[in-house]
Scaffold this motif. Sequence first.
Motif, PDB file in Angstrom:
ATOM      1  N   ALA A 305      44.059-102.298  54.344  1.00 35.67           N
ATOM      2  CA  ALA A 305      44.968-103.421  54.614  1.00 35.67           C
ATOM      3  C   ALA A 305      46.277-103.263  53.852  1.00 35.67           C
ATOM      4  O   ALA A 305      47.363-103.490  54.400  1.00 35.67           O
ATOM      5  CB  ALA A 305      44.295-104.745  54.230  1.00 35.67           C
ATOM      6  N   LEU A 306      46.195-102.858  52.589  1.00 37.25           N
ATOM      7  CA  LEU A 306      47.403-102.659  51.785  1.00 37.25           C
ATOM      8  C   LEU A 306      48.248-101.517  52.341  1.00 37.25           C
ATOM      9  O   LEU A 306      49.477-101.603  52.389  1.00 37.25           O
ATOM     10  CB  LEU A 306      47.027-102.364  50.331  1.00 37.25           C
ATOM     11  N   TYR A 307      47.584-100.460  52.756  1.00 35.00           N
ATOM     12  CA  TYR A 307      48.276 -99.283  53.281  1.00 35.00           C
ATOM     13  C   TYR A 307      49.040 -99.628  54.554  1.00 35.00           C
ATOM     14  O   TYR A 307      50.222 -99.279  54.696  1.00 35.00           O
ATOM     15  CB  TYR A 307      47.261 -98.172  53.544  1.00 35.00           C
ATOM     16  N   GLU A 308      48.384-100.306  55.480  1.00 31.90           N
ATOM     17  CA  GLU A 308      49.024-100.637  56.752  1.00 31.90           C
ATOM     18  C   GLU A 308      50.190-101.593  56.564  1.00 31.90           C
ATOM     19  O   GLU A 308      51.173-101.544  57.306  1.00 31.90           O
ATOM     20  CB  GLU A 308      47.998-101.237  57.722  1.00 31.90           C
ATOM     21  N   ALA A 309      50.101-102.470  55.559  1.00 25.75           N
ATOM     22  CA  ALA A 309      51.172-103.438  55.302  1.00 25.75           C
ATOM     23  C   ALA A 309      52.241-102.882  54.370  1.00 25.75           C
ATOM     24  O   ALA A 309      53.195-103.586  54.039  1.00 25.75           O
ATOM     25  CB  ALA A 309      50.588-104.729  54.715  1.00 25.75           C
ATOM     26  N   ARG A 310      52.085-101.639  53.924  1.00 29.21           N
ATOM     27  CA  ARG A 310      53.044-100.992  53.014  1.00 29.21           C
ATOM     28  C   ARG A 310      53.210-101.756  51.701  1.00 29.21           C
ATOM     29  O   ARG A 310      54.298-101.828  51.124  1.00 29.21           O
ATOM     30  CB  ARG A 310      54.414-100.817  53.690  1.00 29.21           C
ATOM     31  N   VAL A 311      52.117-102.319  51.215  1.00 28.79           N
ATOM     32  CA  VAL A 311      52.131-103.017  49.924  1.00 28.79           C
ATOM     33  C   VAL A 311      52.084-101.980  48.811  1.00 28.79           C
ATOM     34  O   VAL A 311      51.354-100.987  48.890  1.00 28.79           O
ATOM     35  CB  VAL A 311      50.928-103.977  49.814  1.00 28.79           C
ATOM     36  N   GLU A 312      52.853-102.205  47.769  1.00 27.81           N
ATOM     37  CA  GLU A 312      52.822-101.300  46.620  1.00 27.81           C
ATOM     38  C   GLU A 312      51.585-101.571  45.774  1.00 27.81           C
ATOM     39  O   GLU A 312      51.260-102.728  45.483  1.00 27.81           O
ATOM     40  CB  GLU A 312      54.082-101.475  45.777  1.00 27.81           C
ATOM     41  N   LEU A 313      50.897-100.516  45.391  1.00 29.95           N
ATOM     42  CA  LEU A 313      49.664-100.633  44.632  1.00 29.95           C
ATOM     43  C   LEU A 313      49.827 -99.985  43.267  1.00 29.95           C
ATOM     44  O   LEU A 313      50.278 -98.845  43.152  1.00 29.95           O
ATOM     45  CB  LEU A 313      48.519 -99.959  45.388  1.00 29.95           C
ATOM     46  N   ILE A 314      49.430-100.723  42.239  1.00 31.73           N
ATOM     47  CA  ILE A 314      49.394-100.208  40.867  1.00 31.73           C
ATOM     48  C   ILE A 314      48.008-100.549  40.329  1.00 31.73           C
ATOM     49  O   ILE A 314      47.577-101.703  40.438  1.00 31.73           O
ATOM     50  CB  ILE A 314      50.490-100.837  39.993  1.00 31.73           C
ATOM     51  N   CYS A 315      47.295 -99.577  39.794  1.00 34.31           N
ATOM     52  CA  CYS A 315      45.918 -99.863  39.403  1.00 34.31           C
ATOM     53  C   CYS A 315      45.472 -99.008  38.224  1.00 34.31           C
ATOM     54  O   CYS A 315      46.065 -97.984  37.910  1.00 34.31           O
ATOM     55  CB  CYS A 315      44.977 -99.670  40.588  1.00 34.31           C
ATOM     56  N   SER A 316      44.386 -99.466  37.600  1.00 34.50           N
ATOM     57  CA  SER A 316      43.693 -98.666  36.594  1.00 34.50           C
ATOM     58  C   SER A 316      42.291 -98.405  37.114  1.00 34.50           C
ATOM     59  O   SER A 316      41.656 -99.286  37.706  1.00 34.50           O
ATOM     60  CB  SER A 316      43.651 -99.392  35.243  1.00 34.50           C
ATOM     61  N   ALA A 317      41.798 -97.182  36.939  1.00 32.78           N
ATOM     62  CA  ALA A 317      40.520 -96.794  37.527  1.00 32.78           C
ATOM     63  C   ALA A 317      39.761 -95.856  36.609  1.00 32.78           C
ATOM     64  O   ALA A 317      40.340 -95.193  35.742  1.00 32.78           O
ATOM     65  CB  ALA A 317      40.754 -96.124  38.882  1.00 32.78           C
ATOM     66  N   ALA A 318      38.449 -95.790  36.842  1.00 34.55           N
ATOM     67  CA  ALA A 318      37.589 -94.955  36.006  1.00 34.55           C
ATOM     68  C   ALA A 318      37.894 -93.469  36.171  1.00 34.55           C
ATOM     69  O   ALA A 318      37.715 -92.688  35.240  1.00 34.55           O
ATOM     70  CB  ALA A 318      36.130 -95.235  36.352  1.00 34.55           C
ATOM     71  N   SER A 319      38.344 -93.080  37.389  1.00 32.53           N
ATOM     72  CA  SER A 319      38.625 -91.668  37.669  1.00 32.53           C
ATOM     73  C   SER A 319      39.819 -91.571  38.594  1.00 32.53           C
ATOM     74  O   SER A 319      40.250 -92.568  39.190  1.00 32.53           O
ATOM     75  CB  SER A 319      37.413 -90.993  38.337  1.00 32.53           C
ATOM     76  N   MET A 320      40.339 -90.371  38.752  1.00 31.43           N
ATOM     77  CA  MET A 320      41.384 -90.138  39.721  1.00 31.43           C
ATOM     78  C   MET A 320      40.817 -90.325  41.124  1.00 31.43           C
ATOM     79  O   MET A 320      39.594 -90.277  41.316  1.00 31.43           O
ATOM     80  CB  MET A 320      41.965 -88.739  39.552  1.00 31.43           C
TER      81      MET A 320
END
Length: 354
Positions: A305-320
């Motif tokens: 959903a974020l990708y199709e709407a071109r929303v900017e994503l910033i995140c922290s995650a356990a792995s790449m």
Amino acid sequence: MTIQDAYAAAVAAGQLHEDPAQLGVLPELERIRVALTVPVKKGGFFRKAPEAIPGLYMWGGVGRGKSMLMDMAYEEIDAPKQRWHFHAFMQWVHAEMNAARKTGVDDAIKPVAAKLTKDIRFLAFDEMQITDITDAMIVGRLFEALFAAGVVIVTTSNRTPDDLYKDGLNRDLFLPFIELIKTKLVVHELASPTDHRQGRLAGATRYFAPVNAESRAGMQKVWTDLTDGQSEPLTLHVKGREVVLPQFHNGVARAPFFELCGRPLGAADYLTLAETVRVLMIDDIPQLGRQNFNEAKRFVTLIDALYEARVELICSAASMPEMLYIEGEGTFEFERTASRLREMQAADWGADQA
């Protein structure tokens, strides 16, 4: 201080870079500021509505400075005023209408309109968008009441008025409101080639891994840069459900992974989220696999959903991205999600969003 002087002071202080498109809309904002300095004429025993002043509908792509300019005008306007993010406003309206219905009124919108127009001369709305026909009809009636009471409205939107509620169900019922906007508000496109939001993110890390003290500090720095540390919760209403974003400010939202993917949310919830925010920050994405398969499936739907709407994503995650989901059912399907996560880290991601 005039709006032009306030803008020039911000440029001189290094807070802004002068933008010709932004300079072009300053006279409209100054026109409104000056008009609102004129005292309201008394109407005897009955309160007389102030003389109608055309408001402003300022639209354009994300990051062009619409919200910043509206906030600058809001600070300089000396009149009874309120500022709302449009989704927060609709949240308040629904709560007020529910309270009014409990009193037994036949028309729940009337008391809300009366409360809204009482002693208010200027209303600023950020990020106007309509995604529901019920909201469309409510907004139409409320704006009619606001205009009739002489309230001046400045609103921002990513869409031209003719594209509001585009392709929506029963949209023909909403067309009179679009004409009302174009009659009562000066429609001005902020057609800057520069995405100033990108400037704030320039060089910034968008994907922090692994989750540790350093990555949490990095996420907090990005959040502070984008929002100046300001936020409030925002509740989205989706088909009778409530989706709460714990932190939200001027189109930037932030939530922990389990707030978004640990609850029974679906595509409709994520589509509404993607339509609402310009930037989403997700904290603490865990390692995904068979032990949290349902959460992983929701995460895939959210990223789509974020990708199709071109929303900017910033995140922290356990792995790449490529190492987030390496075992269990769905690993092959997750390869597309990992690819999209990589693509969304590009410096120009979302720059062409309309």
